[in-house]
Design a protein around this motif. Structure first.
Motif, PDB file in Angstrom:
ATOM      1  N   GLN A  84      17.597  39.798  28.818  1.00  0.00           N
ATOM      2  CA  GLN A  84      17.534  39.435  30.240  1.00  0.00           C
ATOM      3  C   GLN A  84      18.939  39.315  30.837  1.00  0.00           C
ATOM      4  N   HIS A 269      15.218  32.203  33.603  1.00  0.00           N
ATOM      5  CA  HIS A 269      14.732  33.559  33.900  1.00  0.00           C
ATOM      6  C   HIS A 269      13.835  33.588  35.138  1.00  0.00           C
ATOM      7  N   ILE A 402       8.751  40.390  31.495  1.00  0.00           N
ATOM      8  CA  ILE A 402       9.013  40.487  30.056  1.00  0.00           C
ATOM      9  C   ILE A 402       7.699  40.897  29.391  1.00  0.00           C
ATOM     10  N   THR A 441      12.481  43.731  28.712  1.00  0.00           N
ATOM     11  CA  THR A 441      12.613  43.068  30.008  1.00  0.00           C
ATOM     12  C   THR A 441      12.866  44.196  31.010  1.00  0.00           C
TER      13      THR A 441
END
Ligand SMILES: Cc1ncc(COP(=O)(O)O)c(C=O)c1O
Length: 473
Positions: A84, A269, A402, A441
């Motif tokens: 990420q 995230h 994700i 991701t």
């Protein structure tokens, strides 16, 4: 010495370097780079970089920059679908040039006057999206790991029941934090850094969607209490690292209120989904959190690092490193809201807000809404593609961008190694319930449905000789 800052040399070199970076950006974004990650082992890489520095000038900056570009992981390639970390936006990249030149730290107003205020404006914008009112406050810090540590230090000071910052831990007052089994390892590390020991981390099992449930939280709470611990806080995920899962924040907030727990939400995230009209409901209940961590170097397309730590009650932002509980703080000290050193781990802190401020001002918030919405939509589409392919298996329905899956005819670790050796894509792997899955991701705005179809085809066509796998992956 004066020559070293020669403006004309800077201008001349600057143009050359911008040309190099522009050519690279063009190549990377068009997918024209053969190997997303150059397949070079750490030992081979070591031989490529001399550690003998010359006494007299011998190299030029352009050569070194060209070389580092060639030997790096190419995050701007649409085939980068790994960890990420974002493919930074051009205006953010350019503004880091200005912040590097100015080098104004943002922990003491005098050392970074504009940067400090820019940072405040970003925190206010984020706080509003969270749903906090004007009493909230926070700051930027160097990464989600440090952000979570800072927030959990504040939680500890606010809820320990005494001035633990000054007096330290007590044998007869053992504390505990409830933490999802899916929480990023940095939360556990933070609790151990605080000297509370491994047993202070009480893991909460997750359901089939990798989300905490209230019965599981209750069970963890009861077992911590039974073992003689005072539970002071709960760390929830919005979204989790392995699967991007979002915990049910509203129910969790009710639980925390009932048991007088500090609710910390790790939104490193997933907090960026607050910018998406379509997906902000994933974070329903976040406004009840005592503290939130939000990384802009993940889903806001910023160069690392830029992490916001935001407190519902702004006074709590002084707790992490306070000598006394905030209610005892001297009035004057708190009024120095513009001297952030009192509240941040860093003493010298980068002018990290500028890149996001510039990007929000120049691209507009709608751009970020579109980007996040598109990445989340594309991930759902990818999940459908996997479900419609009998030779692939989806680990769990993705809640964000994700996604974890596997190919039924080859081992996931071997697939990952082989793909990284070829350099055709950059993806990673993760373990879920003791099984290894490929993990992607979908973070690069240029990744398309076709990129993902190509990935599936690439996986099918791999010739795997697992014993020949190189050691760099
Ligand atoms: C949910 C979550 N929290 C925290 C972190 C750590 O953030 P950083 O890498 O910025 O320290 C990560 C990193 O992937 C993460 O996914």
């Amino acid at each position: 010495m004066k020559d070293i800052y020669n403006p004309e040399t800077f201008r001349e070199q600057g143009y050359k370097i911008i040309d190099i970076l522009t050519d690279y950006l063009e190549k990377a974004t068009s997918g024209d780079i053969e190997e997303v990650l150059p397949p070079i082992t750490p030992d081979e890489m070591l031989t490529k970089w001399s550690g003998e520095f010359p006494q007299k000038p011998t190299h030029n900056t352009e050569d070194i920059i060209k070389k580092v570009i060639g030997l790096s992981n190419h995050l701007h390639s649409p085939r980068y679908i790994g960890h990420q970390v974002s493919a930074p936006l051009p205006n953010a990249i350019l503004s880091t040039l200005a912040s590097s030149l100015l080098n104004n730290g943002c922990t003491i107003y005098e050392m970074g006057p504009a940067g400090t205020i820019i940072e405040k404006r970003i925190i206010q914008w984020m706080a509003k999206l969270i749903g906090y009112d004007d009493t909230s406050d926070g700051f930027l810090t160097s990464g989600g790991t440090l952000g979570n540590l800072t927030a959990l230090l504040a939680a500890r000071q606010a809820k320990a029941g005494y001035d633990i910052w000054s007096e330290g831990t007590k044998e007869d007052n053992k504390l505990a934090f409830l933490v999802s089994a899916q929480t990023h390892y940095c939360a556990k590390r933070a609790i151990q850094i605080m000297g509370l020991g491994e047993k202070a981390v009480v893991s909460v099992e997750t359901d089939e969607n990798y989300r905490m449930t209230i019965p599981a939280i209750q069970e963890a709470y009861n077992s911590a209490v039974k073992s003689g611990r005072k539970v002071i806080a709960l760390v929830a995920n919005a979204g989790s690292t392995a699967t991007g899962s979002h915990d049910p924040l509203e129910e969790i907030a009710d639980f925390c209120q009932k048991h007088d727990l500090w609710l910390h939400i790790d939104g490193a995230h997933g907090a960026s989904a607050l910018v998406s009209e379509k997906y902000r409901s994933l974070l329903k209940g976040i406004e009840h959190a005592d503290s939130v961590v939000w990384d802009a170097h993940k889903m806001m397309l910023m160069p690392a690092l830029i992490t916001a730590v935001i407190f519902k009650n702004g006074k709590n932002s002084y707790e992490a490193f306070s000598q006394k509980a905030s209610y005892l703080f001297e009035k004057e000290a708190r009024e120095e809201w513009y001297n952030l050193a009192q509240r941040t781990m860093e003493c010298t802190k980068g002018m990290m807000g500028l890149k996001l401020y510039v990007s929000l001002m120049t691209y507009g918030t709608e751009f970020f809404d579109d980007y996040i919405t598109r990445m989340y939509d594309l991930t759902k589409k990818f999940a459908d593609m996997i479900k419609n392919s009998p030779d692939f298996e989806l680990a769990v329905e993705p809640q964000s961008n994700i996604i974890c899956f596997r190919y039924l005819h080859k081992d996931s670790s071997d697939i990952k190694k082989e793909i990284l050796t070829k350099g055709s894509f950059y993806l990673v792997q993760t373990k879920l319930k003791d099984e290894t899955y490929l993990r992607c991701t979908i973070i690069n705005p240029l990744t398309t449905e076709q990129t993902l179809l190509d990935l599936m085809q690439e996986i099918r066509s791999l010739q795997i000789f697992s014993t020949a796998s190189p050691s760099f992956v």
